[in-house]
Design a protein around this motif. Structure first.
Motif, PDB file in Angstrom:
ATOM      1  N   PHE A 157      41.743  95.769  51.938  1.00  0.00           N
ATOM      2  CA  PHE A 157      41.951  94.509  52.672  1.00  0.00           C
ATOM      3  C   PHE A 157      42.432  94.803  54.096  1.00  0.00           C
ATOM      4  CE2 PHE A 157      46.315  95.295  51.445  1.00  0.00           C
ATOM      5  CZ  PHE A 157      47.074  94.723  52.459  1.00  0.00           C
ATOM      6  N   LEU A 158      43.234  95.872  54.252  1.00  0.00           N
ATOM      7  CA  LEU A 158      43.732  96.235  55.582  1.00  0.00           C
ATOM      8  C   LEU A 158      42.604  96.766  56.452  1.00  0.00           C
ATOM      9  CD1 LEU A 158      46.427  96.233  57.074  1.00  0.00           C
ATOM     10  CD2 LEU A 158      46.768  98.604  56.334  1.00  0.00           C
ATOM     11  N   ILE A 159      41.711  97.527  55.838  1.00  0.00           N
ATOM     12  CA  ILE A 159      40.549  98.024  56.580  1.00  0.00           C
ATOM     13  C   ILE A 159      39.707  96.859  57.078  1.00  0.00           C
ATOM     14  CG2 ILE A 159      38.405  99.345  56.378  1.00  0.00           C
ATOM     15  CD1 ILE A 159      39.838 101.096  54.301  1.00  0.00           C
ATOM     16  N   ASN A 160      39.511  95.849  56.204  1.00  0.00           N
ATOM     17  CA  ASN A 160      38.716  94.670  56.602  1.00  0.00           C
ATOM     18  C   ASN A 160      39.301  94.005  57.839  1.00  0.00           C
ATOM     19  OD1 ASN A 160      37.386  95.194  54.187  1.00  0.00           O
ATOM     20  ND2 ASN A 160      38.490  93.605  53.056  1.00  0.00           N
ATOM     21  N   LEU A 161      40.613  93.763  57.817  1.00  0.00           N
ATOM     22  CA  LEU A 161      41.265  93.032  58.907  1.00  0.00           C
ATOM     23  C   LEU A 161      41.269  93.842  60.197  1.00  0.00           C
ATOM     24  CD1 LEU A 161      44.293  91.499  56.948  1.00  0.00           C
ATOM     25  CD2 LEU A 161      42.073  90.468  57.432  1.00  0.00           C
ATOM     26  N   LEU A 162      41.559  95.136  60.096  1.00  0.00           N
ATOM     27  CA  LEU A 162      41.636  95.965  61.299  1.00  0.00           C
ATOM     28  C   LEU A 162      40.261  96.201  61.914  1.00  0.00           C
ATOM     29  CD1 LEU A 162      44.331  98.611  60.255  1.00  0.00           C
ATOM     30  CD2 LEU A 162      44.610  96.627  61.748  1.00  0.00           C
ATOM     31  N   MET A 163      39.243  96.390  61.074  1.00  0.00           N
ATOM     32  CA  MET A 163      37.892  96.587  61.609  1.00  0.00           C
ATOM     33  C   MET A 163      37.392  95.344  62.332  1.00  0.00           C
ATOM     34  SD  MET A 163      36.303  99.454  61.445  1.00  0.00           S
ATOM     35  CE  MET A 163      36.628 101.105  60.817  1.00  0.00           C
ATOM     36  N   GLY A 164      37.896  94.177  61.914  1.00  0.00           N
ATOM     37  CA  GLY A 164      37.514  92.950  62.596  1.00  0.00           C
ATOM     38  C   GLY A 164      37.978  92.895  64.036  1.00  0.00           C
ATOM     39  N   LEU A 165      38.965  93.711  64.373  1.00  0.00           N
ATOM     40  CA  LEU A 165      39.506  93.740  65.735  1.00  0.00           C
ATOM     41  C   LEU A 165      38.785  94.732  66.619  1.00  0.00           C
ATOM     42  CD1 LEU A 165      43.304  93.583  64.836  1.00  0.00           C
ATOM     43  CD2 LEU A 165      41.717  91.694  65.258  1.00  0.00           C
ATOM     44  N   THR A 166      37.782  95.421  66.061  1.00  0.00           N
ATOM     45  CA  THR A 166      37.017  96.397  66.836  1.00  0.00           C
ATOM     46  C   THR A 166      35.649  95.825  67.177  1.00  0.00           C
ATOM     47  OG1 THR A 166      35.953  97.478  64.944  1.00  0.00           O
ATOM     48  CG2 THR A 166      38.189  98.207  65.516  1.00  0.00           C
ATOM     49  N   ALA A 167      34.834  96.648  67.846  1.00  0.00           N
ATOM     50  CA  ALA A 167      33.521  96.180  68.312  1.00  0.00           C
ATOM     51  C   ALA A 167      32.396  96.524  67.350  1.00  0.00           C
ATOM     52  CB  ALA A 167      33.224  96.799  69.684  1.00  0.00           C
ATOM     53  N   ILE A 168      32.703  96.996  66.140  1.00  0.00           N
ATOM     54  CA  ILE A 168      31.648  97.343  65.198  1.00  0.00           C
ATOM     55  C   ILE A 168      30.854  96.088  64.804  1.00  0.00           C
ATOM     56  CG2 ILE A 168      33.099  97.055  63.134  1.00  0.00           C
ATOM     57  CD1 ILE A 168      31.640  99.484  61.934  1.00  0.00           C
ATOM     58  N   ARG A 169      29.539  96.230  64.654  1.00  0.00           N
ATOM     59  CA  ARG A 169      28.686  95.091  64.314  1.00  0.00           C
ATOM     60  C   ARG A 169      28.923  94.659  62.873  1.00  0.00           C
ATOM     61  NH1 ARG A 169      23.628  96.578  63.991  1.00  0.00           N
ATOM     62  NH2 ARG A 169      22.738  94.491  64.277  1.00  0.00           N
ATOM     63  N   ALA A 170      28.851  93.350  62.630  1.00  0.00           N
ATOM     64  CA  ALA A 170      29.103  92.809  61.284  1.00  0.00           C
ATOM     65  C   ALA A 170      28.107  93.348  60.269  1.00  0.00           C
ATOM     66  CB  ALA A 170      29.061  91.285  61.324  1.00  0.00           C
ATOM     67  N   ALA A 171      26.827  93.462  60.654  1.00  0.00           N
ATOM     68  CA  ALA A 171      25.806  93.974  59.732  1.00  0.00           C
ATOM     69  C   ALA A 171      26.119  95.416  59.339  1.00  0.00           C
ATOM     70  CB  ALA A 171      24.421  93.884  60.371  1.00  0.00           C
ATOM     71  N   THR A 172      26.547  96.205  60.325  1.00  0.00           N
ATOM     72  CA  THR A 172      26.912  97.593  60.041  1.00  0.00           C
ATOM     73  C   THR A 172      28.104  97.648  59.105  1.00  0.00           C
ATOM     74  OG1 THR A 172      26.118  98.268  62.221  1.00  0.00           O
ATOM     75  CG2 THR A 172      27.617  99.781  61.099  1.00  0.00           C
ATOM     76  N   PHE A 173      29.088  96.783  59.369  1.00  0.00           N
ATOM     77  CA  PHE A 173      30.278  96.739  58.517  1.00  0.00           C
ATOM     78  C   PHE A 173      29.886  96.425  57.071  1.00  0.00           C
ATOM     79  CE2 PHE A 173      33.649  94.400  56.379  1.00  0.00           C
ATOM     80  CZ  PHE A 173      34.752  95.216  56.594  1.00  0.00           C
ATOM     81  N   TYR A 174      28.946  95.493  56.885  1.00  0.00           N
ATOM     82  CA  TYR A 174      28.562  95.087  55.523  1.00  0.00           C
ATOM     83  C   TYR A 174      27.902  96.230  54.761  1.00  0.00           C
ATOM     84  CZ  TYR A 174      26.192  92.973  51.604  1.00  0.00           C
ATOM     85  OH  TYR A 174      25.739  92.712  50.336  1.00  0.00           O
ATOM     86  N   TRP A 175      26.846  96.817  55.345  1.00  0.00           N
ATOM     87  CA  TRP A 175      26.098  97.807  54.548  1.00  0.00           C
ATOM     88  C   TRP A 175      26.891  99.094  54.347  1.00  0.00           C
ATOM     89  CZ3 TRP A 175      24.934 102.662  56.106  1.00  0.00           C
ATOM     90  CH2 TRP A 175      24.791 102.944  57.471  1.00  0.00           C
ATOM     91  N   VAL A 176      27.710  99.457  55.338  1.00  0.00           N
ATOM     92  CA  VAL A 176      28.532 100.657  55.172  1.00  0.00           C
ATOM     93  C   VAL A 176      29.591 100.414  54.091  1.00  0.00           C
ATOM     94  CG1 VAL A 176      30.225 102.165  56.281  1.00  0.00           C
ATOM     95  CG2 VAL A 176      28.146 101.525  57.495  1.00  0.00           C
ATOM     96  N   SER A 177      30.162  99.196  54.075  1.00  0.00           N
ATOM     97  CA  SER A 177      31.160  98.866  53.058  1.00  0.00           C
ATOM     98  C   SER A 177      30.550  98.902  51.667  1.00  0.00           C
ATOM     99  CB  SER A 177      31.755  97.475  53.338  1.00  0.00           C
ATOM    100  OG  SER A 177      32.473  97.476  54.551  1.00  0.00           O
ATOM    101  N   GLN A 178      29.369  98.315  51.518  1.00  0.00           N
ATOM    102  CA  GLN A 178      28.732  98.287  50.192  1.00  0.00           C
ATOM    103  C   GLN A 178      28.420  99.695  49.699  1.00  0.00           C
ATOM    104  OE1 GLN A 178      25.851  95.267  49.695  1.00  0.00           O
ATOM    105  NE2 GLN A 178      25.707  95.620  47.515  1.00  0.00           N
ATOM    106  N   LEU A 179      27.944 100.519  50.603  1.00  0.00           N
ATOM    107  CA  LEU A 179      27.610 101.890  50.222  1.00  0.00           C
ATOM    108  C   LEU A 179      28.876 102.718  49.973  1.00  0.00           C
ATOM    109  CD1 LEU A 179      25.278 103.914  49.849  1.00  0.00           C
ATOM    110  CD2 LEU A 179      25.495 104.474  52.280  1.00  0.00           C
ATOM    111  N   GLY A 180      29.864 102.575  50.866  1.00  0.00           N
ATOM    112  CA  GLY A 180      31.058 103.399  50.763  1.00  0.00           C
ATOM    113  C   GLY A 180      31.931 103.048  49.581  1.00  0.00           C
ATOM    114  N   MET A 181      31.979 101.768  49.172  1.00  0.00           N
ATOM    115  CA  MET A 181      32.837 101.357  48.053  1.00  0.00           C
ATOM    116  C   MET A 181      32.190 101.567  46.691  1.00  0.00           C
ATOM    117  SD  MET A 181      34.867  97.930  49.361  1.00  0.00           S
ATOM    118  CE  MET A 181      33.427  96.944  49.732  1.00  0.00           C
TER     119      MET A 181
END
Length: 727
Positions: A146-170
């Motif tokens: 949950f902390l990773i989710n909130l902190l990554m939201g404060l960066t410039a990473i693209r939402a689509a990238t965040f989604y697929w990397v999260s699904q693969l990494g988790m």
């Protein structure tokens, strides 16, 4: 208002969650107690329960509520390994992305505006390698997702990238927990799921991408050397090409750490700064300033006097000053320091070999583990038709050309309104030339605030310089002995007659003749380097004007430390070059000094600042010196004393700036400057008074009001009017 509504909705959902004791259900005990009921629902309506479960999981993850682990176990117990993994994989990724988006929507603007300068390197790293770092974090379940989710939201990473990397990494962690859920009856605590050995396995999995990245980096680095035969042994640890500020400091550092270093220079030791720039120009500025003070001696209570001088002697003094400073950068001094100095032409023939052509025709080849390119820059000469016919000088050639003259050029045209053009225009005007300064831009010194440009223009015009902004040079013409510059202003051509023309429109990096093209080293106005000052070849570095982005002697010396240290020790530890606090000074009269942000840059970048200003007309020493003009302007974070930038206009502005540079470098605020004792009466007091202006603006008014009442109480009630005795 939209953000407030969203916050209210989130708060309401959280309140409902705890009000109905959903947190108790999402415990291991609660799950076990309710499992039979859930299974009966799932048996009756599997699709409906599966969908509802997915949506509830998404809600829990999106709101960062406790219970995601329990729900993952429940998915395994209710839906089995395959379907449980599919449901949790999508639900957790969707929920994480929603939390990410909410965090970004609510907070990113505030965080970036407030801490944007500090987060700059992090933002750049995320844009470059954000997916990689996120994937590494997702692989290790120890990190709170949950902390990773909130902190990554404060960066410039693209939402689509965040989604697929999260699904693969988790996915790996999801499999472990879902599988544990299929055997829920045997679980007595959550600690039984992640045993020390399993945690170690996850940690190793998380480290693997880092190792892989390092390996890929090594492979990529080796690939650039394909086709070249690396020497088995090397003649030198470091070869430095160019003996300007960047090259001299690089060579000095290498010698100081006992590396075997060779410095190669084809022309003059000391480079542009010693021979054509900083040193000679400041000598000329001093003579011109003294001549101006003599004309205005009445300002100091003396009689005005017309200065009598030989321009040839003034230029002779300039050369004498250069000669006196020359030993600091001489061959002899650097050889005493342990540097081998070769005065010849150098060219790269492969990534480790330098070909050296001596003046007597000898050709020498030296190999080196690392090479630093510090070839500097030269004046840019605009492609004006007819320029060669009328003749011109640059900031490099004028010192020898004008040294032949008995008088300063009668009519001098200065092309360019930057620092070099302004300094030389003022100096020659004070030495008797009729100077016309031509600038294509709307104002001179465009990098500074508009008020600074106006002050500089007023100062130049006060000394007799005709400043023509928004005038574009078109061509040069020669009619007999008459020389003309044709300019365009508001669509109308004008003719400017002159005796001498000085090109001061900027400088360009020296990129040709050193083998860059043959080796395929990328250039784009300067040599392209990474944050470690490496070129495309990891053992070849660049520093100084040829590397950019600044063309200052002190920046070249600053870069040289990074280039030399990374060249010699980069296989152990690399250092990213730090450009956070770079000062510069234009040596007009009054001087213009600057570090960090100014107002126009803050506005362009959308950075909120608070401006504090102290006028030097109020400074006792400035009044005593007859130089009570200019100001100190400090930009700070609104409501705080942290310094974002400083501009100083006035006498000794460049020297006054050093205190602010130190403060910014080490994170000291205006309160620290205010609390530092400054000798009276000195110019340095201006810095303290500027800090005092900030402090006064932030005085706690309510506290002061109560203090006033306190002191009134301490004096007691006002006494009655005493009677006057008639005796």
């Amino acid at each position: 208002m939209k953000k407030l509504v969203l916050l209210a909705v989130i708060a309401a959902l959280v309140i409902v969650f705890f009000y109905f004791d959903a947190d108790r259900l999402l415990t291991l005990e609660g799950l076990k107690n309710g499992l039979s009921q859930f299974e009966s629902w799932r048996s009756a309506r599997p699709a409906l329960v599966g969908g509802a479960f997915l949506l509830f999981y998404v809600l829990v993850a999106a709101l960062s509520l406790p219970g995601a682990v329990i729900m993952t176990l429940a998915a395994g117990a209710l839906f089995g390994l395959m379907w449980g993994t599919i449901i949790v994989s999508f639900a957790s990724s969707i929920g994480a992305t929603l939390a990410f988006l909410v965090s970004r929507y609510l907070l990113i603007d505030t965080v970036q505006n407030k801490f944007g300068d500090r987060l700059k390197s992090i933002n750049e790293g995320i844009q470059r390698d954000g997916a990689f770092y996120l994937f590494t974090l997702r692989l290790v379940p120890v990190f709170p997702f949950f902390l990773i989710n909130l902190l990554m939201g404060l960066t410039a990473i693209r939402a689509a990238t965040f989604y697929w990397v999260s699904q693969l990494g988790m996915l790996a962690g999801t499999l472990v927990f879902v599988n544990a859920g299929t055997q829920l009856a045997q679980l007595n605590s959550l600690s039984g799921i992640l045993s020390p050995s399993l945690l170690l396995s996850f940690a190793l999995i998380g480290i693997f991408p880092l190792i892989a990245k390092k390996g890929l980096g090594v492979m990529r680095a080796r690939r650039v050397y394909d086709g070249y035969q690396k020497p088995k042994t090397f003649d030198r640890n470091l070869i430095v090409i160019g003996a300007g500020a960047g090259g001299l400091v690089s060579a000095y550092i290498a010698a100081a750490v006992k590396a075997k270093v060779t410095l190669i220079e084809a022309h003059k030791m000391g480079g542009d700064c010693l021979n054509y720039g900083c040193v000679p120009s400041k000598a000329l500025i001093k003579s011109a300033k003294l001549a101006n003070q003599m004309r205005n001696a009445g300002h100091y209570g003396l009689d005005d006097a017309i200065p009598k001088f030989s321009f040839r002697k003034v230029m002779q003094r300039v050369h004498e000053v250069v000669a006196k400073v020359e030993p600091h950068d001489s061959v002899e001094r650097y050889e005493e320091l342990g540097v081998e100095v070769i005065q010849a032409y150098a060219k790269l023939v492969d990534p480790w070999t330098v070909e050296i052509k001596h003046s007597d025709g000898r050709v020498q080849h030296l190999t080196s583990r690392a090479i630093v390119l510090a070839t500097g820059a030269s004046p840019f000469v605009p492609p004006l038709p007819g320029l060669d016919d009328v003749g011109y000088v640059t900031s490099d050639t004028m010192w020898d050309e004008f040294a032949k003259l008995d008088e300063a050029p009668k009519r001098l045209v200065v092309l360019g309104g930057g620092p070099i053009g302004c300094e030389l225009a003022q100096s020659f005007a004070r030495l008797g030339s009729e100077v016309i300064q031509v600038e294509m831009a709307p104002r001179i010194m465009m990098r500074e605030d508009e008020e600074v440009s106006e002050l500089a223009k007023a100062s130049l015009e006060r000394d007799g310089v005709t400043v023509l902004t928004l005038h574009k040079a078109l061509r040069c013409e020669k009619n007999g002995e008459s020389k003309h510059l044709i300019v365009e202003h508001d669509g109308v051509e004008k003719i400017i007659e002159f005796d001498a023309l000085l090109c001061a429109v900027g400088r360009v990096a020296r990129l040709s003749g050193f083998g860059l093209e043959e080796l395929g080293i990328e250039t784009n106005r300067t040599i392209v380097t990474n944050e470690y000052l490496e070129t495309g070849y990891p053992n070849i570095f660049a520093a100084g004007d040829v590397a950019g982005p600044y063309q200052f002697t002190h920046t070249a010396a600053h870069q040289a430390w990074y280039a030399a240290v990374n060249a010699l020790f980069g296989h152990l530890k690399k250092f990213k070059v730090d450009y956070r606090v770079i000062p510069w000074t234009t040596f007009l009269d009054p001087e213009v000094a600057r570090v960090g942000l100014n107002e126009q840059e803050a506005k362009e970048k959308g950075i909120a600042v608070e401006v504090t200003r102290y006028g030097l007309d109020d400074l006792d020493r400035a009044i005593a010196d007859g130089a009570a003009y200019g100001f100190v302007k400090v930009l700070t974070v609104p409501g705080k004393d942290r310094i974002l930038g400083v501009t100083i206009v006035g006498e000794y502005a460049g020297d006054l700036m050093a205190e602010f540079v130190l403060a910014m470098k080490h994170g000291l605020g205006l309160n620290k400057i205010l609390g530092t004792i400054h000798a009276y009466p000195t110019w340095a007091e201006a810095n303290k008074y500027a800090a005092g202006e900030w402090k006064r603006a932030h005085a706690p008014q309510k506290v002061l009001l109560w203090l006033g009442r306190y002191h009134t109480w301490r004096r007691g009630s006002p006494s009655k009017t005493a009677k006057v005795s008639k005796n």
